[in-house]
Motif scaffolding. Structure first.
Motif, mmCIF file in Angstrom:
data_model
loop_
_atom_site.group_PDB
_atom_site.id
_atom_site.type_symbol
_atom_site.label_atom_id
_atom_site.label_comp_id
_atom_site.label_asym_id
_atom_site.label_seq_id
_atom_site.Cartn_x
_atom_site.Cartn_y
_atom_site.Cartn_z
ATOM 1 N N LEU A 1 0.829 -1.205 0.000
ATOM 2 C CA LEU A 1 0.000 0.000 0.000
ATOM 3 C C LEU A 1 0.863 1.256 0.000
ATOM 4 N N LYS A 2 1.903 1.245 0.809
ATOM 5 C CA LYS A 2 2.788 2.409 0.885
ATOM 6 C C LYS A 2 3.452 2.696 -0.461
ATOM 7 N N GLU A 3 3.915 1.634 -1.112
ATOM 8 C CA GLU A 3 4.573 1.829 -2.395
ATOM 9 C C GLU A 3 3.582 2.332 -3.442
ATOM 10 N N GLY A 4 2.366 1.780 -3.423
ATOM 11 C CA GLY A 4 1.343 2.257 -4.349
ATOM 12 C C GLY A 4 1.001 3.716 -4.119
ATOM 13 N N LEU A 5 0.883 4.108 -2.852
ATOM 14 C CA LEU A 5 0.584 5.499 -2.527
ATOM 15 C C LEU A 5 1.731 6.412 -2.937
ATOM 16 N N TYR A 6 2.973 5.954 -2.751
ATOM 17 C CA TYR A 6 4.130 6.751 -3.141
ATOM 18 C C TYR A 6 4.068 7.108 -4.628
ATOM 19 N N TYR A 7 3.839 6.109 -5.459
ATOM 20 C CA TYR A 7 3.798 6.367 -6.900
ATOM 21 C C TYR A 7 2.571 7.195 -7.284
ATOM 22 N N ALA A 8 1.455 7.000 -6.580
ATOM 23 C CA ALA A 8 0.267 7.815 -6.855
ATOM 24 C C ALA A 8 0.540 9.281 -6.537
ATOM 25 N N PHE A 9 1.219 9.543 -5.419
ATOM 26 C CA PHE A 9 1.626 10.911 -5.094
ATOM 27 C C PHE A 9 2.532 11.483 -6.180
ATOM 28 N N LEU A 10 3.557 10.713 -6.534
ATOM 29 C CA LEU A 10 4.562 11.197 -7.474
ATOM 30 C C LEU A 10 3.957 11.494 -8.844
ATOM 31 N N LEU A 11 3.094 10.606 -9.327
ATOM 32 C CA LEU A 11 2.545 10.732 -10.670
ATOM 33 C C LEU A 11 1.372 11.701 -10.750
ATOM 34 N N SER A 12 0.940 12.232 -9.605
ATOM 35 C CA SER A 12 -0.124 13.249 -9.608
ATOM 36 C C SER A 12 0.411 14.619 -9.213
ATOM 37 N N GLY A 13 1.740 14.739 -9.135
ATOM 38 C CA GLY A 13 2.338 16.038 -8.847
ATOM 39 C C GLY A 13 2.417 16.396 -7.386
ATOM 40 N N GLN A 14 2.192 15.452 -6.480
ATOM 41 C CA GLN A 14 2.265 15.718 -5.039
ATOM 42 C C GLN A 14 3.653 15.308 -4.533
ATOM 43 N N ASN A 15 4.653 16.037 -4.971
ATOM 44 C CA ASN A 15 6.041 15.642 -4.722
ATOM 45 C C ASN A 15 6.423 15.680 -3.248
ATOM 46 N N GLU A 16 5.902 16.648 -2.514
ATOM 47 C CA GLU A 16 6.258 16.739 -1.092
ATOM 48 C C GLU A 16 5.713 15.545 -0.323
ATOM 49 N N ASN A 17 4.464 15.188 -0.578
ATOM 50 C CA ASN A 17 3.894 14.005 0.077
ATOM 51 C C ASN A 17 4.680 12.752 -0.291
ATOM 52 N N ALA A 18 5.100 12.662 -1.555
ATOM 53 C CA ALA A 18 5.869 11.500 -2.002
ATOM 54 C C ALA A 18 7.213 11.429 -1.284
ATOM 55 N N ALA A 19 7.893 12.573 -1.135
ATOM 56 C CA ALA A 19 9.206 12.588 -0.480
ATOM 57 C C ALA A 19 9.106 12.197 0.989
ATOM 58 N N ILE A 20 8.064 12.670 1.651
ATOM 59 C CA ILE A 20 7.878 12.335 3.071
ATOM 60 C C ILE A 20 7.575 10.852 3.238
ATOM 61 N N LEU A 21 6.711 10.317 2.373
ATOM 62 C CA LEU A 21 6.349 8.901 2.459
ATOM 63 C C LEU A 21 7.544 8.006 2.125
ATOM 64 N N ALA A 22 8.397 8.448 1.201
ATOM 65 C CA ALA A 22 9.542 7.626 0.783
ATOM 66 C C ALA A 22 10.444 7.272 1.959
ATOM 67 N N LYS A 23 10.543 8.167 2.917
ATOM 68 C CA LYS A 23 11.412 7.925 4.069
ATOM 69 C C LYS A 23 10.896 6.796 4.966
ATOM 70 N N GLN B 1 13.215 1.663 -0.981
ATOM 71 C CA GLN B 1 13.877 2.945 -1.216
ATOM 72 C C GLN B 1 14.959 2.811 -2.283
ATOM 73 N N ALA B 2 15.696 1.692 -2.247
ATOM 74 C CA ALA B 2 16.722 1.467 -3.262
ATOM 75 C C ALA B 2 16.090 1.292 -4.648
ATOM 76 N N THR B 3 14.941 0.628 -4.691
ATOM 77 C CA THR B 3 14.263 0.389 -5.969
ATOM 78 C C THR B 3 13.789 1.689 -6.603
ATOM 79 N N ILE B 4 13.229 2.599 -5.787
ATOM 80 C CA ILE B 4 12.706 3.858 -6.325
ATOM 81 C C ILE B 4 13.790 4.926 -6.442
ATOM 82 N N GLY B 5 14.997 4.619 -5.952
ATOM 83 C CA GLY B 5 16.103 5.568 -6.058
ATOM 84 C C GLY B 5 16.081 6.668 -5.025
ATOM 85 N N HIS B 6 15.474 6.406 -3.869
ATOM 86 C CA HIS B 6 15.399 7.442 -2.833
ATOM 87 C C HIS B 6 16.650 7.422 -1.958
ATOM 88 N N LYS B 7 17.239 8.619 -1.779
ATOM 89 C CA LYS B 7 18.371 8.790 -0.885
ATOM 90 C C LYS B 7 18.167 10.062 -0.078
#
Length: 414
Positions: A96-118, A125-131
């Protein structure tokens, strides 16, 4: 009493099947949406879900399947809404978290995506390239502006003895963004402009020079859990004048506030500046919208008013429109137009200021962007119509000329 007892018995028998049917309704919807999901009939699944919501029916798997259906149809903004509802019941579900992350990212909600990525698992995190990095992004841009504002194309009319003409310009900009905390960001920028200048008197060239402008800009923004962003920004400007190679300074302050809804992001901003040594006050409202729930098509409509109590022009109005469209897998095109007196107009949270020597009265442009993982390359063209002035001791006359601006930009997100 006997007849009354029979009446109550008949009513009870009539009501019981209805109650039993209502209690089965969620089960029927559960079964139906499960079948629709397996068959890939996502539009019907969403219709069933909407009808259930209207009847007050809401349960975990209904929301989960609805999120998956919206995601499959690329309505990522709506998918994020249902993912969040489902995740509230199972907050540790990694899928669910991964699905929500991509939904945030692909709808322009970058801040929500960055917070969830952590909060995602290390392997995800390695798969999506988050550092995690203090530096959020670095940007570089530059370009060249050409125009037809030269003595050969226009001569002062009779009775006018002075013509100041601002011509070709070279410009560059550097920006760096920092993530101070999970919900706080700082962005710093430096911009440089060098403009060719000529002064003619009675058609004779009297002076020729290059005029420089240096601009320092900073913005501090805060992001709240309910998708509200607010912040402050400002700039310091050192502008070389046309007389005696002197320069003067100016500054600006701006405050902004916006909130992201499912498909829209309204923002208001107010600003103060002292360009030209006079007080100026600006108010701007804009609406960013994603009608498809994704980034394949979006728009920004805005309007601004500048009030200069002691200025040459007391009121200025600017109306702007931008549309963005996804052309191919990683390529977007943006088209923009803006009309009105742009002199000293502050936009893009102080990172774009039209403190030009001559006022821009209208502009239109195209920009092509190529997204390569965390790097964005952009190239654009913009047409501008500016207004120049020829002076005499007692009068002046205005004339129009055209600018053609070519620019390139690079943005590297960490």
């Amino acid at each position: 009493m006997y007849q009354l007892g029979i009446t109550f018995l008949l009513i009870a028998l009539a009501v019981s099947p209805l109650t039993a049917q209502e209690s089965l309704r969620p089960e029927q919807i559960d079964s139906l949406t499960y079948r629709q999901y397996l068959e890939g009939d996502y539009r019907s699944l969403i219709e069933t879900s909407l009808n259930a919501q209207e009847e007050g029916i809401d349960f975990y798997y209904l929301n989960y399947r609805t999120a998956l259906a919206y995601y499959a149809l690329k309505n990522y903004a709506k998918a994020a809404e249902f993912y969040r509802k489902t995740l509230s019941e199972t907050p540790d579900d990694p899928a669910l978290k991964e699905g929500l992350y991509y939904a945030f990212l692909l709808s322009g909600q970058n801040e929500n995506a960055a917070i969830l990525a952590k909060t995602l698992a290390p392997h995800t995190q390695a798969t999506i390239g988050h550092k995690s990095s203090v530096v959020d992004n670095i940007s570089l841009s530059g370009g060249y502006l050409m125009n037809d504002n030269n003595p050969g194309s226009l001569s002062p009319t009779a009775g006018q003895d002075s013509l100041n003409q601002y011509q070709n310009m070279v410009f560059s900009a550097l920006g760096i963004g920092f993530r101070l905390s999970e919900r706080t960001k700082l962005k710093l920028g430096y911009q440089f402009y060098n403009t060719r200048f000529q002064r003619s008197v009675a058609s004779a060239l009297k002076k020729e020079d290059n005029l420089s402008q240096h601009q320092l800009v900073a913005a501090l923004e805060f992001f709240t859990p309910n998708s509200i962003t607010w912040g402050l920004s400002g700039g310091y400007y050192n502008i070389e004048s046309i007389d005696n190679n002197l320069s003067h300074s100016a500054y600006s302050l701006l405050a902004f506030f916006n909130k992201r809804f499912t498909y829209t992001l309204p923002e208001i901003a107010v600003a103060y500046s002292n360009f030209g040594g006079v007080d100026q006050y600006q108010a701007k409202g804009s609406l960013t919208y994603y009608p498809l729930g994704n980034l394949n098509f979006y728009g920004i409509t805005s309007a601004a008013m500048i009030h200069t109590p002691k200025g040459w022009t007391t009121e200025q109005y600017i109306f702007s429109q931008l549309f963005g469209v996804k052309l191919f897998k990683q390529i977007w095109i943006d088209a923009n137009a803006s009309f009105g007196n742009h002199l000293n107009y502050i936009t893009d949270r102080s990172f774009l200021v039209y403190d030009t020597y001559d006022p821009i009265k209208g502009l239109a442009g195209l920009s092509l962007s190529w997204y390569i993982k965390k790097i964005t390359l952009s190239a654009g063209y913009q047409w501008q119509q500016k207004e120049g002035y020829a002076y005499s001791a007692t009068d002046y006359s205005a004339y129009k000329y055209n600018n053609h601006l070519i620019n390139i930009a690079l943005l590297w997100n960490f």
